[in-house]
Design an enzyme around this catalytic site. Structure first.
Site, PDB file in Angstrom:
ATOM      1  CG  HIS A   4      46.760  37.821  36.154  1.00  0.00           C
ATOM      2  ND1 HIS A   4      46.578  37.795  37.568  1.00  0.00           N
ATOM      3  CD2 HIS A   4      45.975  36.584  36.494  1.00  0.00           C
ATOM      4  CE1 HIS A   4      46.412  37.042  38.606  1.00  0.00           C
ATOM      5  NE2 HIS A   4      45.719  36.421  37.427  1.00  0.00           N
ATOM      6  CE  LYS A  14      42.762  39.278  36.928  1.00  0.00           C
ATOM      7  NZ  LYS A  14      41.729  38.297  36.449  1.00  0.00           N
TER       8      LYS A  14
END
Length: 272
Positions: A158, A162
């Protein structure tokens, strides 16, 4: 028509939800929120969500105020664990269905969500993408068929911003793999370093990568003798998460109280 309130509309997911709901013919946006104390409170939701045109809905910094007079059928929430739990409490008090795409709940937070679901219908899933949820189902089926002779690993990637790791989707994959293989959470390994020795039988590895602007990638590896199977989902934008959440919003409005997930929405529960 499913009258919809969207929270956190100044964020990436919130603004995407507003844009796609506005483009739909059956999801009128009747309320919207921004974070408490935001200077954007009181402005038109269409402008806050960067649609380039007004929506004739005021963005409030309190969900209760956004619900006042809105006659909402459902609230869609992708904010954060603390804010989401507050919004779930408000929805339970008002009798409004809720769709939750937030991840990173503690066990205590999850228990609170379950308690609110005794009063209202809630769809909560770590990933609202239809494709990801099909991958989750396929991973479980592969694990059942391949059995213990294959080593299983989960890898996710990600963007650098995040906050939780591993991702909620990776944890969901780990959960279904544990169930499919008849193992326990003690078999999950989240880090390896140093002289770890040979891979223990039955171990399931879950690893996280963070960097750049990666929207979301998840791969389940099944390593066998002489062959390897890779099951991968890659998200290239956030629209599919929002579309899945709006599909859940249509489905959950008017349901009986309970805690549902995307398998319920997609009609996958109990299917093999």
């Amino acid at each position: 028509m499913t009258r919809t309130v969207i929270t956190g509309i100044s964020g990436r997911m919130g603004s995407t939800l507003v844009r796609l709901a506005k483009a739909a013919s059956d999801l009128p946006v009747v309320g919207a929120t921004v974070r408490p104390g935001s200077p954007l409170a009181g402005q038109d939701a269409g402008l806050v969500a960067r649609l380039g045109a007004p929506l004739d809905v005021i963005a409030h910094d309190d969900l209760g105020r956004a619900l006042d007079g809105a006659k909402a059928d459902v609230v869609v929430d992708f904010t954060g664990p603390e804010a989401t739990l507050h919004h779930a409490k408000v929805c339970a008090e008002r009798g409004v269905a809720l769709v939750v795409g937030t991840t990173g709940f503690t066990p205590e937070g999850r228990a609170q969500l379950e308690a609110h679901a005794k009063r209202i219908p809630i769809v909560a899933a770590p990933n609202m993408s239809v494709g990801v949820n099909l991958v989750i189902r396929m991973a479980a089926e592969l694990a059942r068929v391949l059995g213990p002779s294959f080593d299983v690993e989960v890898l996710e990637a990600h963007h650098r911003m995040k906050k939780d790791a591993p991702s909620g989707t990776a944890l969901k994959l780990a959960e279904v793999l544990v169930d499919a293989l008849g193992r326990s959470k003690d078999d999950l390994t989240f880090a390896r370093e140093g002289q770890t020795g040979a891979r223990p039988p039955g171990e399931i590895g879950v690893q996280a990568l963070r960097g750049g602007d990666v929207v979301g990638e998840h791969t389940v590896y099944f390593f066998g003798e002489g062959e390897r199977i890779e099951l991968t989902h890659r998200a290239t934008n956030r629209d599919q998460f929002a579309q899945g959440a709006l599909r859940a919003a249509r489905w959950v409005a008017g349901r009986a109280p309970g805690l549902y997930d995307m398998a319920d929405v997609l009609g996958l529960q109990g299917k093999t």
